[in-house]
Design a protein around this motif. Structure first.
Motif, PDB file in Angstrom:
ATOM      1  N   THR A  72       0.859  -1.179   0.000  1.00 15.88           N
ATOM      2  CA  THR A  72       0.000   0.000   0.000  1.00 15.88           C
ATOM      3  C   THR A  72       0.896   1.230   0.000  1.00 15.88           C
ATOM      4  O   THR A  72       2.071   1.158   0.383  1.00 15.88           O
ATOM      5  CB  THR A  72      -0.914   0.034   1.238  1.00 15.88           C
ATOM      6  N   HIS A  73       0.355   2.350  -0.406  1.00 14.05           N
ATOM      7  CA  HIS A  73       1.157   3.574  -0.433  1.00 14.05           C
ATOM      8  C   HIS A  73       1.676   3.915   0.963  1.00 14.05           C
ATOM      9  O   HIS A  73       2.822   4.360   1.104  1.00 14.05           O
ATOM     10  CB  HIS A  73       0.349   4.731  -1.015  1.00 14.05           C
ATOM     11  N   GLU A  74       0.863   3.670   1.977  1.00  8.86           N
ATOM     12  CA  GLU A  74       1.301   3.952   3.339  1.00  8.86           C
ATOM     13  C   GLU A  74       2.496   3.070   3.717  1.00  8.86           C
ATOM     14  O   GLU A  74       3.463   3.535   4.310  1.00  8.86           O
ATOM     15  CB  GLU A  74       0.142   3.738   4.320  1.00  8.86           C
ATOM     16  N   THR A 109      10.648   4.510   1.852  1.00 11.29           N
ATOM     17  CA  THR A 109      11.261   5.658   1.179  1.00 11.29           C
ATOM     18  C   THR A 109      10.293   6.830   1.164  1.00 11.29           C
ATOM     19  O   THR A 109       9.072   6.627   1.109  1.00 11.29           O
ATOM     20  CB  THR A 109      11.677   5.311  -0.273  1.00 11.29           C
ATOM     21  N   GLN A 110      10.848   8.010   1.186  1.00 10.50           N
ATOM     22  CA  GLN A 110      10.034   9.222   1.062  1.00 10.50           C
ATOM     23  C   GLN A 110      10.014   9.737  -0.377  1.00 10.50           C
ATOM     24  O   GLN A 110       9.379  10.749  -0.663  1.00 10.50           O
ATOM     25  CB  GLN A 110      10.564  10.305   2.012  1.00 10.50           C
TER      26      GLN A 110
END
Length: 135
Positions: A52-54, A60-61
């Motif tokens: 998931t994106h979370e 990584t940012q």
């Protein structure tokens, strides 16, 4: 330990992504699957981690590219030309996009490119190694 590859991919809808990859022939490994990630197995040494994106953001940012971009093309081998065609058709029937590039038929090698629902690009390919080495 055997060398393995775990390809990590950010996805917007984990359940839909799992369904898509299952339709392409991947198997789920529940040992590495929860509500934030799923391990989809192509072979004993190739695994795709759907995140998931979370969950992705815990690694990584760096920004997640839009689905319309191509950050990488991942090539996976199939057992036959027919299996390449079947994977391409399964992609189209399960929320992905088939033939995002022209198919390539070199006789000894055949491939078709597809994208998953999040725009990740895959190259389904078949190669006759005996015909290639003879040529």
């Amino acid at each position: 330990m055997t060398r393995m590859i775990f390809v990590n991919l950010p996805v917007t809808d984990l359940a839909a992504a799992m369904s898509f990859y299952t339709a392409l022939g991947f198997k789920n490994n529940p040992q590495f699957t929860d509500e934030t990630a799923a391990c989809m197995v192509w072979s004993e040494t190739i695994n795709v981690m759907l995140l998931t994106h979370e969950k992705w953001r815990t690694f990584t940012q760096r920004p997640i590219p839009p689905a319309s971009s191509s950050e990488v093309m991942l090539a996976i081998s199939c057992d036959s030309r027919g299996a390449v065609d079947a994977m391409n058709a399964a992609a189209a029937a399960n929320g992905g996009t088939a033939d995002i590039n022209p198919k390539q038929d070199l006789g000894f090698m055949y491939n078709r490119n597809l994208a998953d629902p999040d725009g990740h690009v895959w190259e389904a390919m078949w190669m006759d190694m005996s015909a290639m080495s003879a040529g």
